[in-house]
Design an enzyme around this catalytic site. Structure first.
Site, short mmCIF file in Angstrom:
data_model
loop_
_atom_site.label_atom_id
_atom_site.label_comp_id
_atom_site.label_asym_id
_atom_site.label_seq_id
_atom_site.Cartn_x
_atom_site.Cartn_y
_atom_site.Cartn_z
N CYS A 1 0.83 -1.22 0.00
CA CYS A 1 0.00 0.00 0.00
C CYS A 1 0.85 1.26 0.00
O CYS A 1 0.33 2.38 -0.09
CB CYS A 1 -0.92 0.00 1.21
SG CYS A 1 -1.95 -1.46 1.31
N HIS B 1 -9.14 3.60 -1.30
CA HIS B 1 -7.74 3.23 -1.17
C HIS B 1 -7.32 2.31 -2.31
O HIS B 1 -7.21 1.08 -2.12
CB HIS B 1 -7.54 2.58 0.21
CG HIS B 1 -6.16 2.13 0.54
ND1 HIS B 1 -5.02 2.69 -0.02
CD2 HIS B 1 -5.72 1.14 1.39
CE1 HIS B 1 -3.95 2.06 0.46
NE2 HIS B 1 -4.35 1.12 1.31
N1 COA Z 1 -16.64 2.13 3.86
C1 COA Z 1 -17.91 2.53 3.61
N2 COA Z 1 -18.82 1.79 2.93
C2 COA Z 1 -18.38 0.63 2.43
C3 COA Z 1 -17.07 0.17 2.61
C4 COA Z 1 -16.20 0.95 3.37
N3 COA Z 1 -14.95 0.55 3.61
N4 COA Z 1 -16.93 -1.02 1.99
C5 COA Z 1 -18.13 -1.29 1.42
N5 COA Z 1 -19.00 -0.30 1.69
C6 COA Z 1 -20.43 -0.27 1.35
C7 COA Z 1 -20.71 -0.65 -0.09
O1 COA Z 1 -20.86 0.48 -0.93
C8 COA Z 1 -22.02 -1.39 0.04
O2 COA Z 1 -23.07 -0.46 0.14
P1 COA Z 1 -24.51 -0.74 -0.52
O3 COA Z 1 -24.98 -2.03 0.13
O4 COA Z 1 -25.30 0.46 -0.16
O5 COA Z 1 -24.23 -0.91 -1.97
C9 COA Z 1 -21.92 -2.10 1.38
O6 COA Z 1 -21.02 -1.29 2.16
C10 COA Z 1 -21.40 -3.51 1.27
O7 COA Z 1 -20.32 -3.50 0.37
P2 COA Z 1 -19.53 -4.75 -0.10
O8 COA Z 1 -18.68 -4.32 -1.25
O9 COA Z 1 -20.44 -5.91 -0.28
O10 COA Z 1 -18.60 -5.01 1.16
P3 COA Z 1 -17.63 -6.19 1.31
O11 COA Z 1 -18.10 -7.02 2.45
O12 COA Z 1 -17.40 -6.87 0.01
O13 COA Z 1 -16.27 -5.44 1.72
C11 COA Z 1 -14.76 -4.81 3.42
C12 COA Z 1 -16.20 -4.71 2.91
C13 COA Z 1 -14.63 -4.00 4.69
C14 COA Z 1 -14.44 -6.28 3.74
C15 COA Z 1 -13.80 -4.27 2.33
O14 COA Z 1 -14.13 -2.93 2.05
C16 COA Z 1 -12.36 -4.37 2.76
O15 COA Z 1 -11.75 -5.45 2.71
N6 COA Z 1 -11.74 -3.24 3.17
C17 COA Z 1 -10.36 -3.23 3.62
C18 COA Z 1 -9.44 -3.10 2.44
C19 COA Z 1 -7.99 -3.29 2.86
O16 COA Z 1 -7.65 -4.17 3.64
N7 COA Z 1 -7.10 -2.48 2.31
C20 COA Z 1 -5.69 -2.55 2.59
C21 COA Z 1 -5.42 -1.91 3.88
S1 COA Z 1 -3.81 -2.18 4.48
#
Ligand code: COA
Length: 387
Positions: free
Chosen positions: A87, A336
């Site tokens: 990242c 991100h």
């Molecule tokens: N913040 C705000 N809203 C979010 C979000 C976030 N981080 N991630 C997803 N959403 C929203 C989506 O728009 C969706 O909304 P909707 O139902 O109104 O369409 C809902 O939440 C569900 O989204 P979805 O894509 O199905 O979520 P997911 O379960 O597939 O993924 C996480 C959610 C948290 C697991 C994913 O965002 C993630 O892995 N984040 C971390 C990424 C990471 O690790 N980066 C590197 C860091 S070192």
């Protein structure tokens, strides 16, 4: 070493960009930066591209050559290099570009970052990101990035008495800033209650504590400070660009809620620039999870260990607080795209220093960036100021 300035910036919208490919995202950001600097492509000497995992996200390796080709610069045989540090790939691409100009090797250099993460599903994305941790000791046990940062958050809460509300205040503040950022993936207002009742991802981390999965690209152009006025009336000088490493696995750290590489890269940046913490007007930190922002503020030395939660809750890290943090909306609200984030942080600092940040504009002369790879195995810090 020569003084270096940023003379052009560009950034695509961040989000789920189904109608754009990896290469078109990069080209869009690059064209914006070139046009902002009033350059023509044939004036560019070198390109560095931050990218974590195009191989797994879109099946494309050899990213440097691809970008040179699709920028129309392969015919000039331009040197183009992919830079990878998970990242922190974007931050590191910027540091490589800085080093190239500062050393006198090249004059006009592009530092860019791009990632297209949504083409694979959440499960695959989570596994790709887990490759930034220690695969043989952490990944193999099934731990994910939300899981690793959850361990950091739990350790921090136990040590310093951080409350769940204070953690949520980081996300609420960053979404308040992102509301005013046209590139943000989630320019939405959220509340403390909303964060605390969002789905549990890895206790105590909830959905709204996480940065999302994002497509996007950013690019900036650097040149020697002495040439900057050929291209812009508002050059922004790079006052420091530093990097540090630490153990890749969390269990090898003495204290998992202190990122030693942040401490080292931060200290080096202050030494290189000759500045004090009190000289910094604002900072873009790596808030991949809400806990990461609190650790960053402390490890960079803006407050004592254990105090960042209270500082955030009291509004001191908000746009008009004592030390504004993540005026862009941070990784939390902007999104991100892992290879692009470090360059997007530079983009935000340059916008603020030029006075072009619109409704999120603050009064600032010096800004800092902090970009983390993994749980802190690589950290890049930059300090920029009005030239
Ligand atoms: N913040 C705000 N809203 C979010 C979000 C976030 N981080 N991630 C997803 N959403 C929203 C989506 O728009 C969706 O909304 P909707 O139902 O109104 O369409 C809902 O939440 C569900 O989204 P979805 O894509 O199905 O979520 P997911 O379960 O597939 O993924 C996480 C959610 C948290 C697991 C994913 O965002 C993630 O892995 N984040 C971390 C990424 C990471 O690790 N980066 C590197 C860091 S070192």
């Amino acid at each position: 070493m020569r003084d270096v300035a940023v003379i052009g910036i560009g950034c695509t919208k961040f989000g789920e960009l189904w109608d754009k490919s990896f290469r078109t995202l990069f080209i869009e950001a690059g064209e914006m930066a070139i046009s902002d600097a009033g350059l023509s492509g044939d004036q560019i000497d070198e390109i560095f591209i931050g990218n974590m995992s195009a191989g797994r996200f879109v099946g494309q390796e050899h990213v440097g050559a691809l970008i040179a080709d699709y920028s129309g610069l392969a015919t000039n045989n331009i040197p183009a290099t992919r830079v990878e540090a998970a990242c922190a790939s974007g931050g590191l691409a910027f540091r490589q570009a800085f080093t190239s100009v500062a050393s006198g090797m090249a004059d006009i250099v592009v530092a860019a970052g791009a990632e297209k993460m949504n083409d694979v599903g959440t499960e695959e994305t989570t596994d790709v990101l887990a490759a930034a941790a220690d695969r043989e000791w952490e990944g193999i046990a099934g731990v994910t990035f939300p899981g690793l940062y959850a361990m950091i958050a739990r350790d921090y809460m136990n040590k310093y008495g951080l409350t769940r509300e204070q953690l949520a205040a980081v996300a609420v503040k960053n979404h308040d800033n992102g509301l005013h950022n046209p590139i943000a993936q989630f320019p939405t207002k959220i509340t403390i209650e909303g964060v605390m009742s969002s789905s549990l991802v890895a206790d105590p981390i909830r959905l709204l504590d996480c940065s999302p999965v994002t497509d996007g690209a950013a690019a900036v152009i650097l040149c020697p400070l002495e040439r900057a006025h050929e291209f812009t009336d508002t050059p922004i000088q790079v006052l420091a660009s530093t990097q540090a490493s630490a153990t890749i696995a969390l269990h090898d750290r003495q204290d998992i809620s202190t990122l030693d590489a942040t401490v080292a890269a931060g200290n080096r940046a202050f030494k290189m620039s000759g500045l004090e913490r009190s000289d910094i007007d604002f900072v873009e930190v790596h808030d991949c999870f809400t806990i990461a922002e609190l650790c960053a503020i402390e490890d960079l030395g803006f407050c004592k260990k254990g105090e960042a939660g209270k500082l955030t809750e009291e509004g001191e890290t908000a746009r008009h607080g004592k030390i504004p943090v993540n005026t862009s909306g941070g990784l939390k609200s902007c999104g991100h795209p892992v290879g692009a984030t470090g360059v997007k942080q530079i983009y935000e600092v340059v916008l603020q220093l030029r006075g072009e940040a619109g409704k999120r504009q603050i009064d600032a002369e010096i800004g800092m960036t902090h970009n983390v790879g993994g749980t802190g195995a690589t950290v890049v810090c930059n300090i920029l100021g009005r030239a």
